[in-house]
Design a protein around this motif. Sequence first.
Motif, short mmCIF file in Angstrom:
data_model
loop_
_atom_site.label_atom_id
_atom_site.label_comp_id
_atom_site.label_asym_id
_atom_site.label_seq_id
_atom_site.Cartn_x
_atom_site.Cartn_y
_atom_site.Cartn_z
N LYS A 100 29.03 47.36 33.22
CA LYS A 100 28.60 48.56 32.51
C LYS A 100 29.25 48.65 31.14
N ALA A 101 30.53 48.32 31.06
CA ALA A 101 31.23 48.35 29.77
C ALA A 101 30.67 47.29 28.82
N GLN A 102 30.38 46.11 29.34
CA GLN A 102 29.81 45.05 28.51
C GLN A 102 28.41 45.42 28.02
N ALA A 103 27.61 46.01 28.91
CA ALA A 103 26.26 46.42 28.52
C ALA A 103 26.30 47.53 27.47
N LEU A 104 27.23 48.47 27.64
CA LEU A 104 27.37 49.57 26.69
C LEU A 104 27.85 49.06 25.33
N THR A 105 28.78 48.11 25.34
CA THR A 105 29.26 47.51 24.10
C THR A 105 28.12 46.81 23.36
N ALA A 106 27.33 46.01 24.11
CA ALA A 106 26.21 45.29 23.50
C ALA A 106 25.17 46.26 22.95
N TYR A 107 24.91 47.34 23.69
CA TYR A 107 23.89 48.31 23.27
C TYR A 107 24.30 49.02 21.98
N ILE A 108 25.54 49.47 21.90
CA ILE A 108 25.98 50.19 20.70
C ILE A 108 26.10 49.25 19.51
N ASN A 109 26.53 48.01 19.74
CA ASN A 109 26.55 47.03 18.65
C ASN A 109 25.13 46.78 18.13
N ASN A 110 24.17 46.72 19.05
CA ASN A 110 22.78 46.50 18.66
C ASN A 110 22.26 47.66 17.81
N ILE A 111 22.60 48.89 18.19
CA ILE A 111 22.20 50.06 17.41
C ILE A 111 22.82 50.01 16.02
N ALA A 112 24.11 49.65 15.96
CA ALA A 112 24.81 49.58 14.67
C ALA A 112 24.19 48.54 13.74
N GLN A 113 23.84 47.39 14.31
CA GLN A 113 23.26 46.33 13.48
C GLN A 113 21.85 46.67 13.02
N ARG A 114 21.03 47.21 13.93
CA ARG A 114 19.65 47.52 13.59
C ARG A 114 19.54 48.70 12.63
N SER A 115 20.43 49.66 12.75
CA SER A 115 20.37 50.84 11.88
C SER A 115 21.11 50.63 10.56
N ASN A 116 21.91 49.54 10.48
CA ASN A 116 22.68 49.27 9.25
C ASN A 116 23.53 50.48 8.88
N ILE A 117 24.43 50.86 9.78
CA ILE A 117 25.29 52.02 9.58
C ILE A 117 26.05 51.92 8.26
N LEU A 189 25.44 54.48 5.41
CA LEU A 189 24.02 54.47 5.08
C LEU A 189 23.16 55.15 6.15
N CYS A 190 23.62 55.09 7.40
CA CYS A 190 22.81 55.61 8.49
C CYS A 190 23.73 56.21 9.56
N LYS A 191 23.27 57.29 10.20
CA LYS A 191 24.09 57.99 11.20
C LYS A 191 23.29 58.19 12.50
N PRO A 192 23.16 57.14 13.29
CA PRO A 192 22.40 57.27 14.55
C PRO A 192 23.16 58.10 15.59
N ILE A 193 22.44 58.99 16.25
CA ILE A 193 23.01 59.83 17.31
C ILE A 193 22.13 59.70 18.55
N ALA A 194 22.78 59.57 19.71
CA ALA A 194 22.06 59.39 20.98
C ALA A 194 21.96 60.70 21.75
N THR A 195 20.83 60.87 22.44
CA THR A 195 20.64 61.99 23.36
C THR A 195 20.03 61.43 24.64
N SER A 196 20.72 61.67 25.76
CA SER A 196 20.29 61.09 27.04
C SER A 196 19.60 62.12 27.94
N PHE A 197 18.68 61.60 28.76
CA PHE A 197 17.96 62.42 29.73
C PHE A 197 17.91 61.67 31.05
N ALA A 198 17.89 62.41 32.16
CA ALA A 198 17.73 61.81 33.49
C ALA A 198 16.36 62.19 34.03
#
Length: 271
Positions: A100-117, A189-198
């Motif tokens: 779970k930690a590895q998946a979360l790390t990969a996911y947030i890194n992916n968001i950072a790279q794609r959004s060009n923070i 340059l960019c400020k992505p914010i996440a909102t989760s739903f179940a």
Amino acid sequence: MEHYKSVHPLKYYQDYLAHDIRPDGRGLNKFRNVAINVDSISSANGSTIVRIGNTCVVCGIKGELGPPKAEEPQNGFLIINVDLPPLCSSQFRPGPPSEKAQALTAYINNIAQRSNIIDLKNLCIEADKLVWTVYCDIVCLNYDGSVVDACLASLIGSILSVTLPKVHYNAETSVISVDEDIPIPLTVLCKPIATSFAIFNDDIILADPCGEEESLSNGTVTVIIANDELHSIHKPGGNTLSEQQIQKCTSEAKERTILIYKLIQAAMKQR
């Protein structure tokens, strides 16, 4: 009620949801309270603590000088790591990072790279010689649902609060001098914010689920809003949501993102 909940947890939740309310008293679209504190770690170049309900996450950022990649001589580095230690939840064990930690790390890194923070070129001191590496360590102190939301909010708050010292590089002598008296903020340059739903029963959507709601749900969906626009929607597995459900989640995510921005700005003013 506690005995009934322990024996039939899913039925316990479904009985509440049938009346459009959750066991903690929230409505289906009600978010938990959010608290944000900036620059709480004096040893870091930037830091932020984010609490969403009982979920608590801290992000600390440190900058280090070093050589760039040979194929990208003008780019610095943004390295993000998420840690889910045993202290945050009984579901995690000591040892190597959990899946779970590895998946979360990969996911947030992916968001950072794609959004060009941040523009990695702004981290360059001398092309092909010296650049900044910005290490972002995110640690979960208490895990109780919507951890992606807390991690990303703490990351953005920390990056906005970062200041790096002025660095001079002498190309002839390769001497590096650091001026701590001249702090330089990062250009964000960019400020992505996440909102989760179940998702329950494929038709009931709960905003900002707690850990128990996540574990009992049919799945989760995370909406990323960046600079007031839809960045991405992440839904691992489960049945497909209708267009109306996606639009509803996106609309609620946009409203919540505005609130998170305001809380970060208020925390920045109080530091």
